[in-house]
Each structure stands twice: as structure tokens, then as C-alpha cells.
Design a protein around this motif. Sequence first.
Motif, PDB file in Angstrom:
ATOM      1  N   MET A 267      23.689  -8.772  13.859  1.00  0.00           N
ATOM      2  CA  MET A 267      22.924  -9.425  12.863  1.00  0.00           C
ATOM      3  C   MET A 267      23.560  -9.398  11.901  1.00  0.00           C
ATOM      4  O   MET A 267      24.920  -8.567  11.562  1.00  0.00           O
ATOM      5  N   ARG A 288      19.752  -8.677   8.194  1.00  0.00           N
ATOM      6  CA  ARG A 288      19.162  -8.262   9.394  1.00  0.00           C
ATOM      7  C   ARG A 288      19.169 -10.156  10.003  1.00  0.00           C
ATOM      8  O   ARG A 288      18.174 -10.032  10.777  1.00  0.00           O
ATOM      9  N   GLU A 307      14.742  -2.525  10.219  1.00  0.00           N
ATOM     10  CA  GLU A 307      16.064  -2.476   9.677  1.00  0.00           C
ATOM     11  C   GLU A 307      16.990  -1.817  10.525  1.00  0.00           C
ATOM     12  O   GLU A 307      18.195  -2.551  10.440  1.00  0.00           O
TER      13      GLU A 307
END
Length: 849
Positions: A267, A288, A307
Motif C-alpha cells: 500500500m 493505505r 490502518e
Amino acid sequence: MVCIVVGAVDSVMGSEHVVRFTISANSDLDALSSIADTAVKSRWKREAGLDLKQKCQKQEEKHLTEMKNGKRYETKHIFTNETHYNLALAWASDNDKGTLIVVTSEVVMMMFAMSSVYRSTDYGKNWEKIDNKIENAKIRKDNGLQRNPHFAEKVYLVTHKELIYVTEDGGETFSKRKAVNSDEIIAEPLIFHSNNYIDKILIVSNNRKLYVTTDNLKNYRLINSDVAAARWGTDESDPDNKGNVVYVMMGSDIHRHPFFSGIRPSMYNLVKVDLNAEAGKGTTLLKRVLTFGIQGKFLYASIFKDEHPSNTASERLMMVSTDGGKHWSEAQLPTLTEDRFYSVLDMTEGLIFMHVDNPGDTGHGTLYTSASLGVVYATSLEHHLYPNYGSVTDFYKVVSMRGTYLASQLNNDKSIHTVISFNRGADWNPVKPPSDHSCTANKCYLQIHNYYSISRGVKARPPLSVESAVGLILVHGHVGDALHTTPPDVYITIDGGYTWRKTLDGPHAYQIGDSGGFIVAIPISDTLVDTLKFSTDWGLCWHEYKFTNETVIFTGALTEPGSMSMTISIWAYTKKDRKWVVFVIDFAEIIKQPCDNSQYVSWISHSEMRKEENKDVDGCLLGKKEIFTRLSVDAWCRNEYNHKTSKDIHICQCTREDYECDYTYYRPVGSDRCQRDPDFHGKEIDVCFLGHEEKIITKGYRKIPGDICTGGVDLNGKIVNLTAHCSGNKGFVGYEETVKPHGGNSNLIIAIIVIIVIILVVTMSSYFGYKIYLLRKHKVVYRYSLLKSGDNDYDNEFEHALTQNPTVYEDSTDEEELGVTHPKRQTSTQHTKHKVKSYHDDSDVDMLE
């Protein structure tokens, strides 16, 4: 499973303006098709009653006497000493100047590359080998030839090293540019600006460094390292800083070994860079991020919800911004579950077209359209075919007819049929067959082949329409109750898809020239060709011309982009020694007379859709009626290159046709009424949007985005503002309210506050408990599936809908053939076969009530 987003084409790449051909390595016997060429002149009656055969004979007697007497119109050129199998071609001029650049290339025994560069200034009649102008450099097969989309005479030849040879005069002269550092090479196609900033280019190196040039590669500077993907901003998304914004997806995960990709998903951060600011500085918009894209005013990104996502299957969201990333909203779509593939098809016309797969990554699902802010969506087409292998879609925008689209839909019996929309996806219906068809099935319609059929072995070409030939569409298809694998014929419409007729028997490659003044067709039932067919009257009469005495293996027919030129080139290679050969035919020598005003007629687009209603609405679509002046069917003349089709516009009153189904409603194919989506069980959904909340209350209809009608029928609902409920629902779609505490000295006040707080906690807990319940029922979750290409991965539901013999050719890149490897980079399966352009221009306020 491995997951990706298939996005719309959101960058302007120089390689998109290059045509590529490859000599087949198969034997001549393998190259031959078993389908016989049965192309003959079709016979229909004109409305006036004149026999078509007689009409075509009169054309030949009056206009084609020289051809009948043996006059030659083609110019032939054989690349005599050329042995490279791969050929890339780019037009290096516009305005009918006829300049072409060709690069032939080959990689031999995984050791070294060979290439040759040629230039023509007369449409390909004569060629000059110009290797000496580029110091005999070896040009890459993969994206080695690129063209500036905003200025055709600027062409780029990319070598296997860090060098690029640039011409700004269509190949007359070249200059050597060092586009990256000496220890790097250019890894991807040059990224040109989406708006008309000619000399602004982004370059991604094999070390994943991003460079920018604002003077056509004369000078460049480093923007950032660890770059996974980059896109230019658009004038629509960044009107205050036009031409100077770059969006970069970057992060250290770009260097992770593929072995670790299944342990934790890669990511990145989405960073916005202002080229006027200090080098390397940017503003982080989102974290992300898995992938992103931009078209027009829409900037979208898919992000991981958590997260710290545990694996590649972790939940993801799609975020949309229409102000350059200042504010983000989560896209709202009904009936989504975690295992559904979605694909953004297009964002260029003020809305987003999005396909959402049915549960289980099935390869078919629902096509949605958004309102103007890209947040809320309505059902456009159910059972929309989008195979989960091969990266193909039959979704096609007809550029010659406003508001018209073609798509493929899966039947309940797993067969496939074609549907058409004339109002930007608001309604879809089967395609009407020609009036003289002989089909005996229960439901006979015109079934049109597109990329899915081609990928499954059907010998056909995709639909063809050009902006300069209003209302004209050429397709391959047949009349029946579903698509099947029998050899297709060529069908034509000159009213944008309302009425069709068969114009040629058997499959053909086709091209449009002179803004629709003539059509050229090459039979492709047999790969060996020697004859072309052409029509000057919108496909009514076809005349044959034998352009070679020795059959050649056909690879493609080309005309200058825009289809306004009178010149057609036929590219092939010889059967015996496999030499590249091009035949150039100038139809100005056949159609000699320029058109005058008497040879044009008025035509109202979309008049067929509402011809049974009163005269005030005939031809009205999305609030306006367009009256064009175009070439008469009986004219034998040429439009000339700079011809522009004239158009008058009239504003219409609103009727039922100006409304489409609202959020959570859909219109079954063939029905006129919007019905509630049974898969959406909630009565309503509340959306916090940019600091306020509005509740969706609908009558089942909304005004079609982009519709400019006035007065008349009003089917829109009421707006109910729910701002008070939105406070405290932090971060749902980017809205967050900050509350500053106030002190006090009175115990009474404190006690009152405590009581109020307790009441508020109970109330808000109840409210948000209900809110969470709703959101869990309707939460928008996006899953990304890899479009698979192996036989074992085919979806069983429609694996045998067309054919069991797929023909897939996979070309290798320069690096693969030379044995060169690079660090991990982001891949893309964006569709470049055809540019899907949609419409709609509405406000989400129409749906958020």
C-alpha cells in the motif's frame, strides 16, 4: 486472491497513438481460415422504390469507367530488405499532410535487439530509411515508437538505454535527449498531459523514479523516488493551478519482494505535487492506497479500510474527489458485498460509469452510473457481461451519436445478447434487426460482436464509429436470439443505431474516410487478400477493386486519425518471403468532384426514438434536439478534409423520457417503469457529505444528468436537510467537526451539563446503533479480482456461451526477450482498445434528499 482495479484510461500515453502489426510465425496453412469468403453485394429496395442493383450499376457506368478500363489507383511499396517481424506505425503529421514513421524490430535469441526506422511523406507510397538520423540506435519493440497526442509532428524513439531521439518536425530532423540518468532506462510509456500542454511529460524509470520535463525532454528534474504510479492533474480537477499538478502514488512497498506480497498487502501514499513548489515536496492526500486514477474532474482512489490490513483480501473502500483531493467522499453503491469485482469504465463526461460484479467474482454483474459528484449511483444495466479473464469488455460508446452505447448482457439461460442505450444508460433495449431478416427464433434481434467474441475466437472486428461521420456505425453480427459462433456479417446503421441493414456478407475489416464520404472493407474470412470493396453511399452499393495480382497476408487497413482523409493504406506481408508491403489508395482519384450545398440534406438525430409522440419532442434527447446537415445518400462527391458537419440545437420541454431510475431503483430491459431493487432492503440511507447530511427520498426517478430540458414534467423528489444528525458522525465521508470545550464555575451548570451529556449519550448511542446497523446492511465494500486468462479459470456460467476455442496471442516485452529484470512495479489492465466516453451532468443533490 490477487486483486487489482481495472480503471478507466486516465492518462495520455504516447503509445496509444501508435498502430502495431506482427508477422505471424505460423505456417501458411495455419494462417488460412476455414470460413469461406461469401461476400456479395446485398440487395435492398430504397424507399423511393428504385432497385438497388440498378442503382449500383448506374454508379459504375457513370463514375467508375476508368476503373473498369483498367486504371490503377494503388501505389505499392515492399520493404525489400526488411526482415523484422514487428512493425509499429505512427502518423507524424495531421491536416492531411501524409507523414508517417515506421519502426520495425526484433529480438534475436534473447541476446540482442535489431530495429529499422522508416519515414514517408506521401501517406506511405514511398519510404526513406532514416536510421542514420538517429545514429543507428536500436529502438525498443515495446513502446519504442511514441507520438505526442497534442502535436503529431513530435515523435519519440525510445532506445534500450537512457536515450530518446526526438523529432519536432515529423522526422525531418532528430535530436538526442538523455531523459534519465545513465544507470536507468525508461520503464513505461511517456505520460503526456491530459490537457493541451504539449511539452509537459512525465517519465518513470526502471528504478521507480519519477521525472518531469516541461520543455519536451530538453531539461528534466526528479520529482520523487519509490513511485508506483503517476498521473497528471487535469484543468477540471485543479482549475487554480492548471497544468502544474502531478498526482503520485509512492512508498517503500514498491521495493518489496513479491514473496512477501501475500503476508502483508502493498500500500502507498497518494501525494499531490505542485511543480511550482520546491522539488520533492508534496501534500499527502490519502494513505493505505492500492491504486488511483483521474479523468476530467474525478479523482478516485481505492484504499484499505484498516490502518494495518492483514492480507490482500482485507476490506477496501473507494474514495472520490471532485476538487483535486481537498475533500473526499466514499462512493455509495447498493447491493455490494465483499467478494465483488468492480471496474471504473469511464469518468470523462461528468459522471462515473462503474461495473460491479455479482457475488463470487462471476464476470457479470450490474452497470451503475453516478451523479455529478461521483458519490451516489443508480442502476443502469443488470447482468452486464464483464468476463473475469482476458481484460475485455463489450461496453462501447458510439462517438458518432450522442448518448448512444452498446453492451452485452447475460441471459438467464447463460446465453449472451446485445443491448443498446440511446440516452446515456438510462434505458437499455435489444437491438432491432433489419426489416428483411429471415430469423425464425422466438425473439430475433441483431446480436453484435465485440472484444469478448473476438477473444473467444470469433473472426470479427469491434464496432466502428467516428465523430466526423454523424450517425454512422459499422458492426459485425447476426440476427438471432443470442450471440453465437457462426461467421458474422457486417451490418450498418446511418441513424445512430435505430435501424440496421446487412451491408456485407462475411467478416470484413473496415475503415471510414472523408468524414463518412466513403467506406472501405477488406474481406478477412481468408487471411490472404487481393481485393477491397468500397461504398460512397453509406453502404448501399459496394464496388470491388483488385489492388494486387499476388495475394498477401492482410494485417490492417489504416487512414489518418479522425477519418477525414481520402487516403487509405492496406498493410500486409508477402506470402512467400514474408516481406512487409503497403498499398496506398487515394480515393480523391476515384471521387473527383467536391460536394456543393445541393448535395447535403438535413437530418434530425434520435428522431426515431420518439417519432410516435407529438412533433414538439421528436428528436429530443437530454433536453435538446440536434439537426445536422450531412451528405446525401445519392451524392457522388467528396466532403474534403476540412469539412465540418453543421448543427442546429433547440431546447426541449421536459417529459418522462428526461428521467431515469433513481438510487435503489432499476428499469428492466424493455420496460418503461422504474422498479425498486429487491436486493436493496433498506428504506433509506443517510450520507454525510462535505459537512451536511441529506436523506435520500425518491419517487423512483431522477432527471438524467446532463439533461437541459425546461418546464414540462417534474418527477424529482424533495430535499430534506439532516445537518443536525450529521454532527458527531466523524470521518464517514471526510467530514469532521471540531468542538471546543467551555469552562464554568457554577456547580449547577456542571450538574446540568452532566445530565445533558447523559441524555445525549443515550440518544446518540441509540442513533448510532441504528446507523451502524444500516451501514452494516448497506456498507460499500470493494473487492478487486485479477482478470484471469487461463482455461482453468473460465467462469462456468458462460464458458461455452460462444466458443470453446479461444485464440489468445500474448506478446512479450523487450525486457523479457532480452532477459532484463526490473524492480517491482505496479501493473495495470486499463482498457486501451477503445476510449469509452459517457455523458451525464447532474448533481448528487438530486439524489441526496
